[in-house]
Enzyme design. Structure first.
Site, PDB file in Angstrom:
ATOM      1  N   SER A 152       0.839  -1.193   0.000  1.00 27.34           N
ATOM      2  CA  SER A 152       0.000   0.000   0.000  1.00 27.34           C
ATOM      3  C   SER A 152       0.881   1.254   0.000  1.00 27.34           C
ATOM      4  O   SER A 152       1.714   1.412  -0.883  1.00 27.34           O
ATOM      5  CB  SER A 152      -0.962  -0.054   1.191  1.00 27.34           C
ATOM      6  OG  SER A 152      -1.984   0.906   1.068  1.00 27.34           O
TER       7      SER A 152
ATOM      8  N   ASP B   2      -8.611  -4.420  -6.052  1.00 27.22           N
ATOM      9  CA  ASP B   2      -8.156  -3.658  -4.893  1.00 27.22           C
ATOM     10  C   ASP B   2      -8.959  -2.364  -4.750  1.00 27.22           C
ATOM     11  O   ASP B   2      -9.006  -1.556  -5.671  1.00 27.22           O
ATOM     12  CB  ASP B   2      -6.665  -3.327  -5.036  1.00 27.22           C
ATOM     13  CG  ASP B   2      -6.010  -2.928  -3.729  1.00 27.22           C
ATOM     14  OD1 ASP B   2      -6.595  -2.087  -3.016  1.00 27.22           O
ATOM     15  OD2 ASP B   2      -4.928  -3.440  -3.421  1.00 27.22           O
TER      16      ASP B   2
ATOM     17  N   HIS C 109      -7.328  -5.856  -0.625  1.00 20.43           N
ATOM     18  CA  HIS C 109      -6.206  -4.927  -0.664  1.00 20.43           C
ATOM     19  C   HIS C 109      -4.904  -5.706  -0.555  1.00 20.43           C
ATOM     20  O   HIS C 109      -4.554  -6.213   0.502  1.00 20.43           O
ATOM     21  CB  HIS C 109      -6.353  -3.941   0.505  1.00 20.43           C
ATOM     22  CG  HIS C 109      -5.379  -2.815   0.491  1.00 20.43           C
ATOM     23  ND1 HIS C 109      -5.041  -2.122  -0.655  1.00 20.43           N
ATOM     24  CD2 HIS C 109      -4.664  -2.237   1.491  1.00 20.43           C
ATOM     25  CE1 HIS C 109      -4.178  -1.174  -0.348  1.00 20.43           C
ATOM     26  NE2 HIS C 109      -3.922  -1.225   0.935  1.00 20.43           N
TER      27      HIS C 109
END
Length: 514
Positions: A227, A453, A483
Site C-alpha cells: 500500500s 483492490d 487490498h
C-alpha cells in the site's frame, strides 16, 4: 482512507515521555556522533505503546523464537544531520534458515501512512515464514507513528466526538461544524506535535530506511512495501537507486496522482469492490440476506446511509452509528474478501436497528480499540499526507467536484471528496503534487497489482512501473479481491514473490495470476 493496522493507560506515560523528548530535543545528541555506526540493542519486545494501539507483547513465532525490539537513532531534521535525534522503533525475527544461506534483512512497511510496523509484522509473521528462511524479517514504526516520535493531536474523548460528526455535510450548518472540527483537530496537532510535523515527509522516512540499512549491516536494501509502503519504496528507489536490492511493491499507490486524483481513484476502487461484494453475495446458493440482486444490495445500502443521515441508530454503547461511521465501516470491510461475511452481518443487523458490527468495523479503520482508546494511526496518517501533499483544497472547490465524485461512487463519493479539506488549515506546507519515484539504475522491483483492490486501484500498478523507469519495474497482475495480493494466499503470486526475494528470479513482465 488509511490502511488499517491494529491505548492502554499504562503506556500513555511512556509515549508522553518520548514525545516530550522529541519536542524539547532531549535525545542523546552529539555533534560528532556517526549514526551509521550505532549498535542496536535488541531485547524482548515490550507491550505496544498507546500510540501503537496497546495490547500484549508479541507472542513467540511458531518455532518458539522470540520477536526482538530495538530503537535506532535518526536525525530529527535530515537537513541538519548533526542536530537533534529521535528514536525509531524496530522489530525483527532472525532468519530461521542456515547462517550460510542468509541474504540479509528484509524490511517491511505495511502502509497507512500511519500504520505501526512493530505491531503489524508479528500479526502477520506466519505469512512470511518462507521468506524468513533466508532473511531477518524487520519492520519499524516510521517517524511520527507509534513509538517513533508519534504525532499527537486530540485525546480519546475528543476523537470519539470527532468521528461521530457528519463528514459529508449537506447544508451550511453542517459544513461549518465539519470545518470547525477539522480546524480544531489540526490546531491540536500543531500544539502537541509542532516540532515533529515538518519532519514526517515520505522523503524523511526513506532516508531513515537507508540509515537502517547501514545500521543493520546490509550493502543493499531488501524491501517489501504494501500500500503506502509502495510509495515509500518508490521514493527510496528514487533517492538511493544504487542501494536497492530485491524489492517487492504490493497493492500499488499510483505515484502520478495528486491528492484529488487519488481520492477520486479510491472512490472508483471502493465502489468497484462494493459492486463485487454485492454480486458475490447474490450469486451464492443460499439467499443473500441483504438483497435479492446486486443492484438491490447497493440500493438498500444507499437507503440505509440516507436514513442514518437523518436518524442514527444505536451502535456500541453509548455511541450511535451515524452515516459517516457506517460508510467508514463498509469501506473497512472491503479491504479483504475475508471481511465480506462481517459486512453482510453488519448490514443485516443495521437494517434491524443494530449498528454494532458496522461501528466495530469503523473503529478498526480509525485505530480505536475495544477499551475506547485510539492509536495514533489517524493523526499520523493526516500529518504525513499533509506534509507530503502540496494542494490545499477549499470548500468551494470540493463542492464543484462533488458531482464527479458522486458519479464515481454513489456510496463513497461525498465521503472521499470532503476528506480533501483535511490539510486546508495544516501548519506545515506540503512538499509537492505527487512523489518522484523515477529510479534509473535501480535493481528490478517486482510491482504487484490486484484487479479488485479498493484502496489502491489496479490502474496504479502500470503507472508505478512506468514511473520507476525502463528496466526497473516488473509488473505482476493478480486477478482477485481485497487490498494486496501476497497475503491473499494465491500460490501463483506467492511463488513469484518468493522466487524473486529468495532466489533472485525475476518473473516475466506482465505475468498474470488468478
Amino acid at each position: 482512507m488509511p490502511n488499517p493496522p491494529r491505548l492502554r493507560a499504562a503506556a500513555l506515560t511512556a509515549t508522553a515521555l518520548l514525545l516530550a523528548c522529541v519536542l524539547t530535543g532531549c535525545g542523546d545528541d552529539s555533534e560528532d556522533e556517526d549514526l551509521t555506526a550505532q549498535k542496536l540493542s535488541w531485547k524482548d519486545c515490550p507491550a505496544p505503546s498507546a500510540a501503537e494501539g496497546g495490547g500484549n507483547p508479541p507472542s513467540p513465532l511458531p518455532d518458539g523464537d522470540p520477536w526482538q525490539c530495538a530503537t535506532m537513532k535518526a536525525p530529527l531534521d535530515w537537513d541538519e544531520p548533526k542536530g537533534d535525534t529521535i528514536g525509531l522503533a524496530l522489530i525483527r525475527a532472525g532468519t530461521s534458515g542456515p547462517a550460510g544461506e542468509r541474504i540479509g534483512s528484509l524490511i517491511f512497511n505495511f502502509g497507512g501512512p500511519g500504520g505501526s510496523g512493530v505491531t503489524t509484522l508479528p500479526a502477520f509473521g506466519a505469512d512470511y515464514a518462507r521468506l524468513r528462511t533466508r532473511y531477518d524479517l524487520v519492520s519499524f514504526d516510521p517517524r511520527g507513528v507509534g513509538r517513533s516520535a508519534p504525532v499527537e493531536c486530540e485525546d480519546d474523548q475528543q476523537l470519539d466526538i470527532r468521528f461521530q460528526q457528519d463528514a459529508t455535510p449537506d447544508d451550511a450548518t453542517e459544513r461549518t461544524e465539519y470545518l470547525d472540527s477539522t480546524k480544531e483537530f489540526n490546531g491540536a496537532c500543531e500544539k502537541n506535535s509542532e516540532k515533529v510535523l515538518p519532519h514526517v515527509r515520505t522523503t524523511d522516512a526513506a532516508r531513515d530506511m537507508d540509515l537502517m540499512r547501514q545500521v543493520l549491516g546490509d550493502a543493499k536494501l531488501h524491501y517489501f512495501g504494501i500500500s503506502y509502503g509502495t510509495e515509500l519504496g518508490g521514493v527510496y528507489a528514487h533517492l538511493f537507486p544504487k542501494n536497492v536490492g530485491r524489492a517487492v511493491f504490493d497493492a500499488v499507490v499510483d505515484p502520478t496522482q495528486n491528492p484529488e486524483q487519488g481520492s477520486l481513484g479510491q472512490a472508483r476502487g471502493f465502489q468497484r469492490a462494493l459492486d463485487n461484494f454485492a454480486a458475490d453475495c447474490t450469486s451464492q446458493v443460499e439467499d443473500c440476506p441483504v438483497g435479492d440482486t446486486a443492484q438491490d444490495v447497493k440500493d438498500r445500502i444507499a437507503t440505509l446511509l440516507r436514513d442514518l443521515d437523518r436518524k442514527p441508530i444505536p451502535g456500541i454503547f453509548p455511541r450511535q452509528l451515524t452515516q459517516t461511521a457506517a460508510t467508514n465501516g463498509i469501506a473497512q470491510a472491503l479491504y479483504s474478501k475475508d471481511f465480506w461475511p462481517y459486512l453482510t452481518e453488519g448490514l443485516e443487523q443495521a437494517y434491524n436497528g443494530d449498528g454494532r458490527v458496522l461501528m466495530a468495523l469503523s473503529d478498526a479503520m480509525n485505530g480505536r480499540n475495544e477499551n475506547g482508546e485510539y492509536s495514533n494511526l489517524v493523526p499520523a496518517n493526516i500529518a504525513i499526507n499533509c506534509a507530503d501533499d502540496k494542494p490545499r483544497y477549499t470548500v468551494g472547490y470540493v463542492e464543484r467536484k462533488l458531482p464527479e465524485f458522486r458519479a464515481a461512487s454513489p456510496v463513497f463519493g461525498d465521503f472521499l471528496a470532503w476528506g480533501m479539506v483535511s490539510c486546508t488549515d495544516w501548519a506545515v506546507p506540503g512538499a509537492g503534487d505527487h512523489p518522484d519515484v523515477s529510479a534509473p539504475g535501480s535493481a528490478p522491483i517486482l510491482v504487484v497489482g490486484n484487479t479488485g483492490d479498493p484502496a489502491t486501484p489496479y490502474e496504479g500498478t502500470r503507472k508505478m512501473v512506468d514511473a520507476l523507469g525502463e528496466g526497473v519495474g516488473v509488473e505482476l497482475t493478480y486477478r482477485g479481491q481485497g487490498h494486496g495480493a501476497y497475503d491473499s494466499g494465491n500460490r501463483c503470486v506467492q511463488d513469484a514473490v518468493n522466487g524473486y526475494l529468495l532466489d533472485g528470479k525475476v518473473p516475466p513482465a506482465r505475468t498474470v495470476c488468478s
